[in-house]
Design a protein around this motif. Structure first.
Motif, PDB file in Angstrom:
ATOM      1  N   PRO A 257       0.832  -1.200   0.000  1.00  0.00           N
ATOM      2  CA  PRO A 257       0.000   0.000   0.000  1.00  0.00           C
ATOM      3  C   PRO A 257       0.868   1.253   0.000  1.00  0.00           C
ATOM      4  CG  PRO A 257       0.073  -0.976   2.182  1.00  0.00           C
ATOM      5  CD  PRO A 257       0.829  -1.896   1.286  1.00  0.00           C
ATOM      6  N   VAL A 258       0.381   2.280  -0.640  1.00  0.00           N
ATOM      7  CA  VAL A 258       1.149   3.521  -0.659  1.00  0.00           C
ATOM      8  C   VAL A 258       0.973   4.233   0.679  1.00  0.00           C
ATOM      9  CG1 VAL A 258      -0.748   4.801  -1.758  1.00  0.00           C
ATOM     10  CG2 VAL A 258       1.583   5.643  -1.948  1.00  0.00           C
ATOM     11  N   MET A 259       2.071   4.706   1.247  1.00  0.00           N
ATOM     12  CA  MET A 259       2.029   5.500   2.482  1.00  0.00           C
ATOM     13  C   MET A 259       2.725   6.826   2.161  1.00  0.00           C
ATOM     14  SD  MET A 259       0.513   3.322   4.465  1.00  0.00           S
ATOM     15  CE  MET A 259       0.625   3.988   6.124  1.00  0.00           C
ATOM     16  N   PHE A 260       2.426   7.845   2.938  1.00  0.00           N
ATOM     17  CA  PHE A 260       2.979   9.161   2.625  1.00  0.00           C
ATOM     18  C   PHE A 260       3.874   9.653   3.743  1.00  0.00           C
ATOM     19  CE2 PHE A 260      -0.830   8.502   0.230  1.00  0.00           C
ATOM     20  CZ  PHE A 260      -0.420   8.852  -1.042  1.00  0.00           C
TER      21      PHE A 260
ATOM     22  N   ARG B 117      -0.565   4.877 -13.648  1.00  0.00           N
ATOM     23  CA  ARG B 117      -1.821   4.129 -13.647  1.00  0.00           C
ATOM     24  C   ARG B 117      -3.037   5.028 -13.539  1.00  0.00           C
ATOM     25  NH1 ARG B 117      -1.813  -1.163 -11.134  1.00  0.00           N
ATOM     26  NH2 ARG B 117      -3.236  -0.538  -9.488  1.00  0.00           N
TER      27      ARG B 117
ATOM     28  N   LYS C  76      -0.706  20.878   2.372  1.00  0.00           N
ATOM     29  CA  LYS C  76      -1.551  19.718   2.669  1.00  0.00           C
ATOM     30  C   LYS C  76      -2.984  20.009   2.226  1.00  0.00           C
ATOM     31  CE  LYS C  76       0.952  16.734   5.340  1.00  0.00           C
ATOM     32  NZ  LYS C  76       1.127  15.326   4.978  1.00  0.00           N
ATOM     33  N   GLY C  77      -3.554  19.063   1.532  1.00  0.00           N
ATOM     34  CA  GLY C  77      -4.946  19.229   1.116  1.00  0.00           C
ATOM     35  C   GLY C  77      -5.115  20.001  -0.177  1.00  0.00           C
TER      36      GLY C  77
ATOM     37  N   GLU D  34      -0.766  18.421  -3.819  1.00  0.00           N
ATOM     38  CA  GLU D  34      -0.106  17.638  -2.771  1.00  0.00           C
ATOM     39  C   GLU D  34      -0.163  16.167  -3.169  1.00  0.00           C
ATOM     40  OE1 GLU D  34      -2.302  16.753   0.559  1.00  0.00           O
ATOM     41  OE2 GLU D  34      -0.624  15.852   1.624  1.00  0.00           O
TER      42      GLU D  34
ATOM     43  N   GLU E  65      -0.349  13.257  -1.610  1.00  0.00           N
ATOM     44  CA  GLU E  65      -1.427  12.394  -1.097  1.00  0.00           C
ATOM     45  C   GLU E  65      -2.741  12.710  -1.801  1.00  0.00           C
ATOM     46  OE1 GLU E  65      -1.968  11.832   3.219  1.00  0.00           O
ATOM     47  OE2 GLU E  65      -4.129  11.696   2.887  1.00  0.00           O
TER      48      GLU E  65
ATOM     49  N   TYR F 288      -4.331   9.740  -4.371  1.00  0.00           N
ATOM     50  CA  TYR F 288      -5.605   9.103  -4.026  1.00  0.00           C
ATOM     51  C   TYR F 288      -6.702   9.414  -5.046  1.00  0.00           C
ATOM     52  CZ  TYR F 288      -4.388   7.281   0.590  1.00  0.00           C
ATOM     53  OH  TYR F 288      -3.837   6.557   1.610  1.00  0.00           O
TER      54      TYR F 288
ATOM     55  N   VAL G 246      -9.853   3.334 -10.756  1.00  0.00           N
ATOM     56  CA  VAL G 246     -10.652   2.185 -10.332  1.00  0.00           C
ATOM     57  C   VAL G 246     -11.283   2.475  -8.967  1.00  0.00           C
ATOM     58  CG1 VAL G 246     -10.475  -0.202  -9.535  1.00  0.00           C
ATOM     59  CG2 VAL G 246      -9.480   0.460 -11.712  1.00  0.00           C
ATOM     60  N   GLU G 247     -10.514   3.097  -8.102  1.00  0.00           N
ATOM     61  CA  GLU G 247     -11.035   3.401  -6.770  1.00  0.00           C
ATOM     62  C   GLU G 247     -12.064   4.532  -6.806  1.00  0.00           C
ATOM     63  OE1 GLU G 247      -7.434   3.821  -4.510  1.00  0.00           O
ATOM     64  OE2 GLU G 247      -7.032   1.680  -4.767  1.00  0.00           O
TER      65      GLU G 247
ATOM     66  N   GLY H  12     -15.275   3.406  -8.634  1.00  0.00           N
ATOM     67  CA  GLY H  12     -15.985   2.406  -7.830  1.00  0.00           C
ATOM     68  C   GLY H  12     -16.707   3.052  -6.667  1.00  0.00           C
ATOM     69  N   PHE H  13     -16.008   3.951  -5.990  1.00  0.00           N
ATOM     70  CA  PHE H  13     -16.623   4.596  -4.834  1.00  0.00           C
ATOM     71  C   PHE H  13     -17.798   5.461  -5.274  1.00  0.00           C
ATOM     72  CE2 PHE H  13     -16.642   7.550  -1.108  1.00  0.00           C
ATOM     73  CZ  PHE H  13     -16.939   6.587  -0.167  1.00  0.00           C
TER      74      PHE H  13
ATOM     75  N   TYR I  56      -2.633  -2.573   3.827  1.00  0.00           N
ATOM     76  CA  TYR I  56      -2.331  -3.820   3.121  1.00  0.00           C
ATOM     77  C   TYR I  56      -2.443  -3.594   1.617  1.00  0.00           C
ATOM     78  CZ  TYR I  56      -7.345  -4.926   2.344  1.00  0.00           C
ATOM     79  OH  TYR I  56      -8.662  -4.913   1.946  1.00  0.00           O
ATOM     80  N   ALA I  57      -1.776  -4.469   0.881  1.00  0.00           N
ATOM     81  CA  ALA I  57      -1.752  -4.343  -0.577  1.00  0.00           C
ATOM     82  C   ALA I  57      -3.055  -4.910  -1.121  1.00  0.00           C
ATOM     83  CB  ALA I  57      -0.550  -5.075  -1.152  1.00  0.00           C
TER      84      ALA I  57
ATOM     85  N   ALA J 189     -16.530  -3.769  -8.282  1.00  0.00           N
ATOM     86  CA  ALA J 189     -16.068  -2.387  -8.233  1.00  0.00           C
ATOM     87  C   ALA J 189     -15.637  -2.023  -6.813  1.00  0.00           C
ATOM     88  CB  ALA J 189     -17.164  -1.452  -8.711  1.00  0.00           C
ATOM     89  N   ARG J 190     -14.626  -1.172  -6.716  1.00  0.00           N
ATOM     90  CA  ARG J 190     -14.182  -0.642  -5.445  1.00  0.00           C
ATOM     91  C   ARG J 190     -15.348   0.069  -4.761  1.00  0.00           C
ATOM     92  NH1 ARG J 190      -9.814  -3.250  -4.232  1.00  0.00           N
ATOM     93  NH2 ARG J 190      -7.815  -2.348  -4.785  1.00  0.00           N
ATOM     94  N   GLY J 191     -15.471  -0.124  -3.464  1.00  0.00           N
ATOM     95  CA  GLY J 191     -16.581   0.504  -2.751  1.00  0.00           C
ATOM     96  C   GLY J 191     -17.781  -0.427  -2.644  1.00  0.00           C
ATOM     97  N   TRP J 192     -17.670  -1.602  -3.254  1.00  0.00           N
ATOM     98  CA  TRP J 192     -18.789  -2.547  -3.259  1.00  0.00           C
ATOM     99  C   TRP J 192     -18.465  -3.778  -2.418  1.00  0.00           C
ATOM    100  CZ3 TRP J 192     -23.220  -2.254  -6.851  1.00  0.00           C
ATOM    101  CH2 TRP J 192     -23.306  -0.991  -7.460  1.00  0.00           C
TER     102      TRP J 192
ATOM    103  N   ASN K 225      -6.806  14.422   5.732  1.00  0.00           N
ATOM    104  CA  ASN K 225      -5.504  13.956   5.255  1.00  0.00           C
ATOM    105  C   ASN K 225      -5.097  12.691   6.012  1.00  0.00           C
ATOM    106  OD1 ASN K 225      -2.424  13.872   5.354  1.00  0.00           O
ATOM    107  ND2 ASN K 225      -2.802  15.373   3.760  1.00  0.00           N
TER     108      ASN K 225
ATOM    109  N   SER L  45      -2.297  10.954   6.151  1.00  0.00           N
ATOM    110  CA  SER L  45      -0.999  10.890   6.839  1.00  0.00           C
ATOM    111  C   SER L  45      -1.071  11.605   8.182  1.00  0.00           C
ATOM    112  CB  SER L  45       0.108  11.509   5.996  1.00  0.00           C
ATOM    113  OG  SER L  45      -0.169  11.404   4.644  1.00  0.00           O
TER     114      SER L  45
ATOM    115  N   ARG M 112     -10.807  -0.361  -0.962  1.00  0.00           N
ATOM    116  CA  ARG M 112     -10.428   0.841  -1.713  1.00  0.00           C
ATOM    117  C   ARG M 112      -9.365   1.632  -0.957  1.00  0.00           C
ATOM    118  NH1 ARG M 112     -12.402   5.732  -1.227  1.00  0.00           N
ATOM    119  NH2 ARG M 112     -13.892   4.922   0.278  1.00  0.00           N
TER     120      ARG M 112
ATOM    121  N   LYS N 237      -7.452   0.406   1.366  1.00  0.00           N
ATOM    122  CA  LYS N 237      -6.315  -0.478   1.658  1.00  0.00           C
ATOM    123  C   LYS N 237      -5.934  -0.516   3.142  1.00  0.00           C
ATOM    124  CE  LYS N 237      -4.454   0.355  -2.970  1.00  0.00           C
ATOM    125  NZ  LYS N 237      -5.354   1.424  -3.407  1.00  0.00           N
TER     126      LYS N 237
END
Lengths: 354, 179, 307
Positions: free
Chosen positions: A186-189, A202, A296-297, A301, A303, A307, A312-313, A316-317, C43-44, C51-54, C143, C145, C215, C217
């Motif tokens: 997972p990506v972390m910042f 991507r 930030k925000g 930025e 992050e 995001y 896809v995310e 989907g959301f 997690y990866a 679909a994401r969110g489902w 945010n 982080s 979504r 992760k």
């Protein structure tokens, strides 16, 4: 007995899918081949956003979803994620790319020359309506130049670095399995450099464009100059288990370098993606250019854009809001009604002042 | 679209990993309770691949982990530490404990122990209904005191104790008192 | 080394859809999540054919846990036969060969969106909750982080302030579902968008609950026998929805979380939200012999829950 009769269940699902596909007819190998041949830029865009280079699979995904891009890319991503990783290819260097198009807005001419290559940039955007009347559009043949442009050229940034105008990022020592992979962690910042570049590669084209455009309009600190835009083919070199290195073929890639003045040096933003997609890499490189020190925000930025450009995310959301939410709604309603009743009660009988 | 699989059936390896993980998940969720698990090899098979770093004192375990793609590193850098029968508590001080920001980076320590004879311990914390009394032997003297001294929750390391075909989990969230 | 050692025999699809690498990642992070209850573990998260969110987070956990002997139940908004629940149940059965059920008592694994069943879950059952947004601090800090740093520092002042401001403004805490709760006295988590009615069911429960956001992760866990305390002030007690006195018009049962069904005449009718429990209640009223499990709520009240 169906307790939730109005929501139908499995039969309804099945029929809704049939309805979606009812008018698209048979999907045949020929249809997929035609999509691949006729719509290479759409196929490229799908491959880039899926981060899966396979023109046949991309064309199949487009055929299967009736061209709904988010659905097509989800199909490809879901297929990709189950595939074993056999090898990590050798790094591809800019100067080794087989270049089809390479232009710079920073200089009138650049070492190796401006190579216009395939583009609609200077076309007049007029619909060929004659086609609808039965007149086929036959593209006039290309007249090749007497001397072909050199296929391999270093980047403009390399020349600028030699001339003390900018500092190139150091060589990344990570190789092979050491390269952080956004599909395996997972990506972390603050994000690893590889994760940022992979995310942009991507990213959904429209999303990157919206945020990149915001930065270009003035919501970013740095105004980009396109240092170099390149459409090319990259050789995929892998090691055979016997130990020999061989070429597994070439993939189309796009890359953009954008620069802006940053003190006495030029700041450099970079992006690359699979397939030819110029809008995406210019917008993405603009975000990369603006990321250091971004508030930030803000849209630039890291992050924020990593995001929110993940297609896809985000798609989907977005569509998940179609799912029933009546439990959460009921829960809010309960709090609201109670607060309202409390308010009414206090207004009727104000508490005596003490 | 999408052809239904005729009858999806897991391979024997898939079943082993699935069962091993179920045992590990149960054991860690219910500290002190014993679950059936076929040794360290089963843990390796269920959890280890090229995304992990491993330290193992047993060459066979190390080879197994390496074959699955894990990088073999020193105990202080390893995500998974297969230490076998521990001669002293010295190793505990080396283990990764993660950080407050990333508690997940704390190591997993897999040790050989005995559940039939040894120290009487009293466990409490998440997964334990009140308090649980267990018997654990085969660990160096002062093991539990050293563990408590080293960890500052949520940082810490998590332990699986293996005795033959049985496993016991002791996550960092468990308070362990030796009688 | 040869290519054969790197690859595997060709299969149209891995068992349980996810490949070994994806499953191991979910397993490793689940164990860490058990060890630090309520702490969000990155997690990866893989793409899955949904679909994401489902429910892709819950799906990855279920796909990792399932085997052909585990009986699975899937609910959405409490209902087994809503389209999304039907779709997920069909997928899980198709890729794992696991038998399915709608009866809470028969299930080994329950994947759910927005509800916890009304019958008390047993020690041998696992509850997987789908999570749209794993970050309880998001309303005060979007945010990720910075929010993670706040969790690291147990810096929850702004969270408390937000609740306090709601009480001052509206006379009560306005949080509907997803009520922020303190796990094992250390991490604030969102219990996923379950109603306030369901949050006490997680406190010192016999079963294991795994919450997973595909979504975003992140996954986190409430182990059995773990304290889950909704954030409240000493003088403003936690209040579940006022459903304890409502009666289901279809089954006649009283004292459970209800769906409100608006009527033509402007009034509301109610039906039990937990569809399987509702069906069993109707069958009982019709004179059938039905096996019920003990319920968390009795007479609309949960033991130890001041209302």
């Amino acid at each position: 007995m169906a307790y939730v009769a109005t929501r139908g269940g499995e039969r309804a699902i099945e029929q809704s899918q049939r309805l979606f596909r009812a008018e698209m007819g048979e999907i045949t190998r020929e249809r997929v081949a035609e999509i691949r041949r006729a719509m290479p830029y759409l196929v490229d865009r799908a491959m880039g956003e899926a981060s899966l280079y396979d023109e046949d699979l991309a064309a199949l995904a487009l055929a299967q979803t009736g061209g709904e891009p988010y659905e097509a890319i989800l199909l490809l991503r879901a297929w990709r994620t189950t595939q074993p990783r056999l090898q990590v290819a050798a790094p591809v260097r800019q100067e080794d790319l087989f270049t089809h198009r390479r232009i710079s807005a920073a200089f009138k001419d650049i070492p190796g020359g401006q190579v216009l290559g395939p583009t609609l940039d200077y076309s007049h955007r007029i619909l060929e309506t004659g086609v609808l009347a039965g007149e086929a559009f036959v593209p006039p043949p290309v007249e090749p130049a007497a001397v072909p442009a050199p296929a391999r050229q270093p980047s403009v940034a390399a020349w600028q670095a030699e001339n003390g105008l900018l500092e190139l990022p150091g060589d990344d020592a990570a190789l092979g399995n050491e390269i952080p992979d956004i599909t395996r962690e997972p990506v972390m910042f603050p994000a690893k450099r590889a994760h940022t570049l992979q995310s942009l590669a991507r990213a959904e084209t429209g999303g990157v464009l919206a945020l990149g455009y915001a930065a270009q309009r003035g919501y970013g600190q740095a105004h980009p100059t396109v240092n170099e835009l390149r459409l090319a083919e990259a050789e995929i070199r892998v090691r055979h288990p016997r130990g020999t290195t061989f070429s597994a073929g070439r993939v189309k890639i796009s890359q953009a370098e954008v620069v802006s003045k940053s003190g006495t040096q030029l700041g450099l933003g970079f992006a690359a993606t699979l397939g030819w997609n110029e809008v995406k890499v210019i917008a993405a490189a603009t975000l990369d250019l603006n990321a250091p020190g971004a508030e930030k925000g803000s849209a630039t930025e890291e992050e924020f854009f990593v995001y929110h450009t993940e297609g896809v995310e985000s798609s989907g959301f977005c569509i998940h809001f179609k799912l029933p939410h009546y439990v959460t709604f009921q829960s809010s309603l309960d709090a609201m009604r109670d607060a309202k009743a409390k308010k009414a009660a206090t207004e009727k009988a104000p508490e005596p002042a003490e | 679209m999408g052809q239904p699989l005729a009858s999806p059936s897991p391979s024997p390896a898939e079943l082993r990993s699935n069962a091993a993980f179920e045992a590990l998940l149960w054991a860690l969720s219910r500290p002190g309770q014993l679950r059936a698990l076929e040794g360290e090899g089963a843990i390796v098979e269920a959890l280890i691949d090229r995304e992990c770093t491993v330290y193992a004192t047993d060459p066979a375990v190390a080879r197994g982990a390496e074959r699955l793609g894990a990088a073999l590193v020193g105990a202080g850098e390893a995500d998974y530490v297969f230490a076998g029968a521990l001669p002293s508590t010295a190793l505990l001080g080396e283990l990764k404990q993660g950080s407050d920001l990333h508690p997940e980076e704390g190591a997993t320590l897999i040790l050989a122990a005995g559940f039939t004879a040894g120290d009487r311990l009293c466990l409490s914390g998440p997964g334990v209904d009140g308090a649980l009394s267990v018997t654990v032997g085969g660990l160096p003297a002062g093991f539990w005191a050293r563990r408590a001294q080293l960890m500052r929750y949520p940082m810490g390391f998590d332990i699986f104790l293996c005795d033959g075909a049985q496993v016991m989990g002791v996550p960092r969230s468990t308070a362990v008192e030796a009688f | 080394m040869s290519l054969a050692t790197l690859t595997r025999a060709w299969e149209p699809m891995s068992y349980g859809f996810l490949d070994g690498s994806a499953k191991r990642e979910v397993r490793r992070k689940m164990l860490k999540a058990v060890a630090v209850p309520g702490c969000q573990m990155p997690y990866a998260s893989r793409e899955v054919p949904m679909a994401r969110g489902w429910g892709t987070g819950g799906l990855q956990v279920s796909c990792t846990l399932l085997n052909p002997k585990m009986r699975v139940k899937v609910i959405d908004q409490g209902a087994d036969d809503s389209v999304n629940a039907a779709s997920i149940r069909k997928f899980l059965a198709r890729v794992s060969g696991a038998p399915t059920t709608t009866d809470t008592l028969e299930a080994d694994l329950i994947q759910s969106r927005h509800r916890i069943p009304e019958e008390i879950l047993r020690e041998d059952q696992v509850l997987v909750l789908q999570v749209p947004n794993p970050e309880p601090l998001r309303p005060v800090q979007p945010n990720m982080s910075i929010a993670r740093q706040m969790h690291a520092d147990a810096d929850y002042g702004r969270m408390w302030l937000q609740l306090y401001e709601q009480i001052v403004r509206a006379g009560r805490v306005m949080q509907g579902a997803s009520y922020p709760s303190l796990v094992n006295g250390r991490f604030i988590m969102t219990p996923s968008p379950i109603p306030r009615w369901d949050v006490p069911k997680l406190h010192m429960a016999k079963h294991l609950t795994i919450l997973s956001a595909g979504r975003e992760k992140r996954l986190y866990v409430v182990p059995p026998y773990t304290r889950v305390e909704p954030l409240v002030f000493d003088d403003v007690p936690y209040r579940v929805e006022e459903h304890g006195g409502l009666t289901c018009t279809r089954s006649g049962a009283t004292g459970f979380f209800m769906n409100e069904i608006p009527q033509d005449d402007g009034s509301s009718a109610y039906e039990i939200s937990d569809s399987d429990f509702g069906v069993k209640s109707i069958r009982k009223r019709e004179g059938e012999e039905v096996a019920f499990g003990a319920t968390w709520y009795t007479g609309g009240e949960m033991e130890g829950q001041g209302r």
